[in-house]
Design an enzyme around this catalytic site. Structure first.
Site, PDB file in Angstrom:
ATOM      1  N   ARG A 148       0.865  -1.171   0.000  1.00 33.05           N
ATOM      2  CA  ARG A 148       0.000   0.000   0.000  1.00 33.05           C
ATOM      3  C   ARG A 148       0.912   1.234   0.000  1.00 33.05           C
ATOM      4  NH1 ARG A 148      -2.134  -3.425   4.149  1.00 33.05           N
ATOM      5  NH2 ARG A 148      -4.205  -4.244   3.644  1.00 33.05           N
ATOM      6  N   LYS A 172      -2.187  -2.096   7.982  1.00 31.05           N
ATOM      7  CA  LYS A 172      -3.327  -1.532   8.700  1.00 31.05           C
ATOM      8  C   LYS A 172      -3.365  -2.043  10.134  1.00 31.05           C
ATOM      9  CE  LYS A 172      -6.373  -0.743   4.732  1.00 31.05           C
ATOM     10  NZ  LYS A 172      -7.684  -1.047   4.114  1.00 31.05           N
ATOM     11  N   HIS A 244      -1.902   2.370  -5.842  1.00 34.41           N
ATOM     12  CA  HIS A 244      -2.620   1.121  -5.585  1.00 34.41           C
ATOM     13  C   HIS A 244      -2.678   0.237  -6.834  1.00 34.41           C
ATOM     14  CE1 HIS A 244      -4.357  -0.173  -1.847  1.00 34.41           C
ATOM     15  NE2 HIS A 244      -5.345  -0.777  -2.460  1.00 34.41           N
ATOM     16  N   ARG A 247      -0.075  -2.323  -6.676  1.00 34.23           N
ATOM     17  CA  ARG A 247      -0.443  -3.393  -5.730  1.00 34.23           C
ATOM     18  C   ARG A 247      -1.398  -4.379  -6.400  1.00 34.23           C
ATOM     19  NH1 ARG A 247      -1.126  -4.615  -0.162  1.00 34.23           N
ATOM     20  NH2 ARG A 247      -3.262  -4.997   0.521  1.00 34.23           N
ATOM     21  N   HIS A 270      -4.098  -9.087   3.718  1.00 30.51           N
ATOM     22  CA  HIS A 270      -5.557  -9.110   3.854  1.00 30.51           C
ATOM     23  C   HIS A 270      -5.953  -9.996   5.021  1.00 30.51           C
ATOM     24  CE1 HIS A 270      -6.241  -8.032  -0.671  1.00 30.51           C
ATOM     25  NE2 HIS A 270      -6.025  -6.971   0.069  1.00 30.51           N
ATOM     26  N   TYR A 279      -9.427 -10.715  -7.006  1.00 25.06           N
ATOM     27  CA  TYR A 279      -8.462 -10.887  -8.089  1.00 25.06           C
ATOM     28  C   TYR A 279      -8.764 -12.107  -8.954  1.00 25.06           C
ATOM     29  CZ  TYR A 279      -5.874  -7.339  -5.631  1.00 25.06           C
ATOM     30  OH  TYR A 279      -5.521  -6.164  -5.040  1.00 25.06           O
TER      31      TYR A 279
END
Length: 308
Positions: A148, A172, A244, A247, A270, A279
């Site tokens: 990110r 995150k 992004h 990514r 994730h 994806y």
């Protein structure tokens, strides 16, 4: 309990108990603040513990006139979380959001670049300048590791474990993960670090930050966006790309080349596999090819008689 105190306690819960990052914390708080403003403007005096579903529905109806379906769904999600917190803390027995359905929205597929597009972008960088060496190393890191933009700007020299072939990434909620990094990308980082960065006067508090601006400070997210936008214009690439996009391209190209979805999930950081599953859209023809190549019924077409 009034709204201000409830929101303060909720923010504390999100930060301490759920470990949300600052941006996520502000987004969740904003959803509650919008409801608070709605009540204030209409002199509605219900507290968080007593507000009925009818009033929340009225707020959602009014909000729906001003925002798109995706934004509306996000507000609903934020309010559900807030009222679930109140139930968890025994401030109320029910969630007024239970009977409110989220609008149907199509799942937004991520934008991707081809390998050729990425090569063209990076080849456009002017390597005669110190910033050029830095930008090449940054974009290669974005693409090589699937970071990110916030993870890239916060990357530290002490996060580089090149002997082991990994970098440590803080994602995150300050959750850390180790991501493999290609030898070619390691070399570009070393060139920048040893030949460019050493000549920058580093500002206090930024000594360990890997990628610095000319003033010796950590780069901003906006600066990374600007660098990529200018490169796209210079390349003549008529696509709406951002950090992004690198990514997304990282994950897409791995999947196209046969990587396991669980491995991609771990590298992207994730929490849920369902986030990574977006994806799976990348190449449906590949899925069909797998079936034709490996499934017993398809194999039977070549030699054995298929069942009726």
């Amino acid at each position: 309990m009034n709204w201000e105190q409830a929101l303060k306690d909720y923010r504390h819960y999100l930060r301490i108990e759920r470990g949300l990052a600052v941006n996520s914390l502000e987004n969740y708080s904003l959803d509650v603040k919008k409801l608070m403003l709605f009540l204030k403007e209409r002199s509605i005096s219900f507290s968080p513990a007593t507000i009925p579903a009818e009033v929340v529905q009225q707020f959602i109806y009014e909000t729906a006139k001003e925002v798109n379906a995706r934004s509306q769904a996000r507000i609903l999600s934020g309010l559900r979380s807030f009222f679930n917190y109140l139930i968890f803390e025994d401030y109320r027995k029910d969630n007024p959001m239970e009977l409110i359905e989220s609008p149907k929205i199509g799942r937004k597929l991520p934008d991707t670049l081809s390998q050729e597009d990425i090569d063209k972008l990076i080849a456009t960088i002017d390597l005669s300048t110190p910033e050029g060496e830095r930008n090449r190393a940054m974009l290669e890191t974005l693409y090589s590791c699937g970071l990110r933009v916030s993870e890239l700007t916060a990357l530290k020299i002490s996060d580089l474990f090149f002997d082991e072939g990994f970098i440590k990434v803080t994602g995150k909620g300050d959750k850390q993960r180790f991501v493999p990094i290609a030898n070619a990308t390691q070399k570009l980082i070393d060139i920048y670090k040893n030949e460019v960065r050493v000549h920058i006067t580093t500002q206090k508090g930024h000594e360990d930050i890997l990628f610095l601006n000319r003033r010796g400070k950590q780069l901003t997210r906006a600066m990374i966006f600007t660098i990529i936008k200018r490169l796209a214009e210079k390349t003549g690439l008529h696509k709406n790309i951002s950090p992004h996009t690198f990514r997304h391209s990282f994950a897409t190209h791995l999947l196209q080349n046969g990587a396991d979805l669980r491995a991609i999930q771990q590298m992207l950081g994730h929490e849920s596999i369902t986030t990574t599953e977006v994806y799976m859209h990348v190449d449906r023809s590949q899925l069909a090819e797998v079936v034709h190549k490996y499934h017993p019924r398809s194999l039977g077409e070549a030699g054995a008689e298929p069942f009726d």
